[in-house]
Scaffold this active site. Structure first.
Site, PDB file in Angstrom:
ATOM      1  N   LYS A 193      39.123  36.382  39.441  1.00  0.00           N
ATOM      2  CA  LYS A 193      37.846  35.972  38.826  1.00  0.00           C
ATOM      3  C   LYS A 193      38.041  34.627  38.149  1.00  0.00           C
ATOM      4  CE  LYS A 193      33.678  37.675  38.221  1.00  0.00           C
ATOM      5  NZ  LYS A 193      32.966  38.701  38.989  1.00  0.00           N
ATOM      6  N   ASP A 240      28.591  34.494  40.445  1.00  0.00           N
ATOM      7  CA  ASP A 240      28.457  35.548  39.431  1.00  0.00           C
ATOM      8  C   ASP A 240      27.367  35.002  38.499  1.00  0.00           C
ATOM      9  OD1 ASP A 240      30.118  38.139  38.523  1.00  0.00           O
ATOM     10  OD2 ASP A 240      29.521  37.106  36.712  1.00  0.00           O
TER      11      ASP A 240
HETATM   12  N1  GLU Z   1      30.668  38.367  41.290  1.00  0.00           N
HETATM   13  C1  GLU Z   1      30.508  39.462  42.189  1.00  0.00           C
HETATM   14  C2  GLU Z   1      31.246  40.672  41.654  1.00  0.00           C
HETATM   15  O1  GLU Z   1      31.283  40.847  40.455  1.00  0.00           O
HETATM   16  C3  GLU Z   1      30.838  39.111  43.625  1.00  0.00           C
HETATM   17  C4  GLU Z   1      32.216  38.606  43.895  1.00  0.00           C
HETATM   18  C5  GLU Z   1      32.417  38.086  45.312  1.00  0.00           C
HETATM   19  O2  GLU Z   1      31.508  38.143  46.115  1.00  0.00           O
HETATM   20  O3  GLU Z   1      33.534  37.635  45.569  1.00  0.00           O
HETATM   21  O4  GLU Z   1      31.735  41.501  42.360  1.00  0.00           O
END
Ligand code: GLU
Length: 465
Positions: free
Chosen positions: A140, A180
Site C-alpha cells: 500500500k 484508493d
Molecule cells: N485500494 C483498493 C483496496 O483497498 C484496491 C487495490 C488495488 O486494486 O490494487 O483493495
C-alpha cells in the site's frame, strides 16, 4: 475514538500469549501506530485455534515475520501550486509481503495519511489478496496530500512529483499500485503517464487505468459491486436476499456510488450516503444520478443534494451523535460502510441492531472499530469483514494485470462473471474455514485464518528470507 490497543491480561491459551507477545513487541518497536496495531490484532487474535493445530508456524516465526513489512519506502514529495508556492508532503510505499505474487494495493491521498495508516492498509491487503485466490502479494502507499480544492494542474504536478520517486520501486512484476481514497482515474492517468515517461516502458505497472490505455472494463465498479455480491452470498446462505430491503450506505466516493448502483440493480433501496461534511437520508432512495453529478463531476459537498431534493434529511457533521455517525441511525435491513476506517463505533453497531439491521458488508477498509465488530459477532448477524467483502476491487485489478500480460481486453460480461465467481469463492472459503473451528457464522475468523494459511504456507515453502 475507541482505542484499539489497551493493556492485556495474559490468556489461558499459550498460542494467544505468543500472539500478544508479538503485538506487544510491535508496539515497542513501532511506536504510535494505532491503526496498524488494530489491524494486526484483528488478524492475529483470530489465529489461536490455527496456531494450536499447527505448531510449525511458531518454529518459522511466521507471525513475527508477517507483521514486519519486507520493505518500506518513505519519501519527500515537493510540488508547486498554481501560484508558484512550493509545498512538501510525505510519500509512502509499504511493500508488505510478496510470498504470493508482486506487491499489490492502492495509493491513498488524504490529509490523515500517516505511516500507521499505510501500514494498516498494507497489512490488511496481504490477507485480502490471499483470499482472492489470485497470485498477488500485499502492499500500500500514498501521501498526506489533500486533493480537495486543488486544480487539475496542481493534481497533475503532485502526481508527477510522487511518481518521480515511486517509479524506481514499482513494475508490472514487482509492485503494482492502484487507486484508493483520493486516487481515481484522473490521478492514475497522471501517474501512469509519468511512469511511462520516466521508464520508457508501456507496461501494467498500475491498475485502474483508462479503458483506452490498458484498463479493464468493470474495474471502476468492482469494489462496490463485489461488496454487494458478498452481502448476497451471506444472505443466500441464510435463505434471505437483498431484494425489496432498505439499505444504509456511508461514503460518496467510488465504492459507495457503485454499491448504491448494484443495490438498485438487485431491487434493494439504498437510502443514505455521506461525505466528510454530512449525511443524506432520502427515504425514497438516494438519487444516484444527482449524487454522481455532485461528487464525481463537480466535486462539491453533499449538502448540495438538498437543492434538488429539499425533502431529504441532511445532518451536518456538527450534529452527529456523540458516540458515532448519523448514517447508522436509520431503520434498515443491511448496512454497507463504504467511507473510511473506524467510521462505525460500538454505539453505531448497537443502533444498527436496534433498528433491524441483520447484514453488514464492509466496502471500506477496517470501517468498524474492534468493539463494533464484537457487537456484530456476538449478535450472530451476517457480518462480512472488509478483507473479504471489499476484495472485488483488487481482484479485478489482478484481472487487469492478466489482460495487460496477454495484451488483450476482455468484454465486461467476462470480467463481471469472474468477479461474481471470485466473491462467491471468497465467501465459501471464509465460511468453510470458520466451520472447521465450529463457528460457521464467524466470517471474520474464517477470513483471517484462510488468508493467513495461504500466505504462511507460501512463506514456509519458499524458505527463509
Ligand atoms: N485500494 C483498493 C483496496 O483497498 C484496491 C487495490 C488495488 O486494486 O490494487 O483493495
Amino acid at each position: 475514538m475507541e482505542t484499539p490497543a489497551e493493556p492485556r491480561a495474559h490468556s489461558a491459551d499459550p498460542n494467544l500469549d505468543y500472539v500478544y507477545a508479538t503485538l506487544d513487541g510491535l508496539q515497542r518497536s513501532s511506536p504510535a501506530q494505532a491503526e496498524f496495531y488494530q489491524a494486526a490484532e484483528d488478524v492475529l487474535a483470530s489465529l489461536g485455534p490455527e496456531l494450536e493445530s499447527d505448531t510449525h508456524y511458531a518454529k518459522h516465526a511466521i507471525i513475527e515475520r508477517l507483521v514486519e513489512p519486507e520493505r518500506q519506502v518513505f519519501f519527500r514529495v515537493a510540488w508547486m501550486d498554481d501560484k508558484g508556492q512550493v509545498h512538501v508532503n510525505k510519500g509512502y510505499r509499504v511493500q508488505f509481503n510478496s510470498a504470493l505474487g508482486p506487491y499489490k494495493g492502492g495509493l491513498r491521498f488524504h490529509p490523515n495519511v500517516t505511516a500507521s495508516v499505510i501500514k494498516f492498509l498494507g497489512f490488511e491487503q496481504i490477507f485480502k489478496n490471499a483470499l482472492t485466490g489470485l497470485p498477488i502479494g500485499g502492499g500500500k502507499g500514498g501521501a498526506n496530500f489533500n486533493p480537495k480544492g486543488r486544480s487539475d494542474a496542481e493534481i497533475m504536478r503532485f502526481c508527477q512529483a510522487f511518481m518521480a520517486e515511486l517509479h524506481r520501486h514499482i513494475g508490472a512484476t514487482v509492485d503494482v499500485p492502484a487507486g484508493d481514497i483520493g486516487v481515481g482515474a484522473r490521478e492514475i492517468g497522471y501517474l501512469f503517464g509519468y511512469y511511462r515517461r520516466l521508464t520508457g516502458r508501456y507496461e501494467g505497472a498500475l491498475t485502474g487505468k483508462g479503458l483506452a490505455w490498458g484498463g479493464s472494463l468493470g474495474r471502476v465498479e468492482a469494489t462496490g459491486y463485489g461488496c454487494v455480491y458478498f452481502a448476497e452470498n451471506m444472505l443466500n446462505a441464510r435463505h434471505e436476499s437483498l431484494e425489496g430491503n432498505t439499505c444504509l450506505v456511508s461514503g460518496a466516493g467510488n465504492v459507495a456510488i457503485h454499491t448504491i448502483e448494484k443495490l438498485y440493480q438487485l431491487g434493494a433501496i439504498p437510502v443514505t450516503c455521506s461525505d466528510s461534511t454530512g449525511t443524506i437520508h432520502d427515504h425514497r432512495g438516494v438519487d444516484l444520478d444527482l449524487l454522481r453529478t455532485i461528487k464525481e463531476r463537480d466535486r462539491l459537498p453533499l449538502s448540495r443534494y438538498l437543492e434538488t431534493h429539499p425533502e431529504a434529511e441532511y445532518t451536518p457533521l456538527s450534529d452527529y451523535p456523540t458516540d458515532g455517525h448519523a448514517v447508522w441511525r436509520y431503520p434498515a435491513r443491511a448496512a454497507f460502510p463504504c467511507a473510511t476506517q473506524n467510521e462505525l463505533t460500538s454505539g453505531d453497531a448497537e443502533a444498527l441492531l436496534a433498528n433491524g439491521v441483520t447484514c453488514i458488508s464492509e466496502g471500506a477498509n477496517m470501517p468498524s472499530t474492534r468493539a463494533a465488530v464484537e457487537v456484530f459477532l456476538d449478535a450472530g448477524i451476517a457480518y462480512g469483514p472488509a478483507k473479504a467483502a471489499n476484495a472485488g476491487g483488487v481482484a479485478t485489478s489482478q484481472l487487469e494485470m492478466q489482460q495487460n500480460a496477454g495484451l488483450t481486453q476482455w468484454p465486461i460480461d467476462k470480467v463481471d462473471a469472474r468477479l461474481r465467481e471470485i466473491m462467491t469463492d471468497i465467501f465459501n472459503r471464509c465460511s468453510a474455514t470458520a466451520a472447521e473451528f465450529g463457528e460457521p457464522n464467524n466470517l471474520s475468523m474464517g477470513a483471517n485464518i484462510a488468508g493467513f494459511r495461504r500466505v504462511a504456507n507460501a512463506m514456509i515453502e519458499q524458505g527463509l528470507y
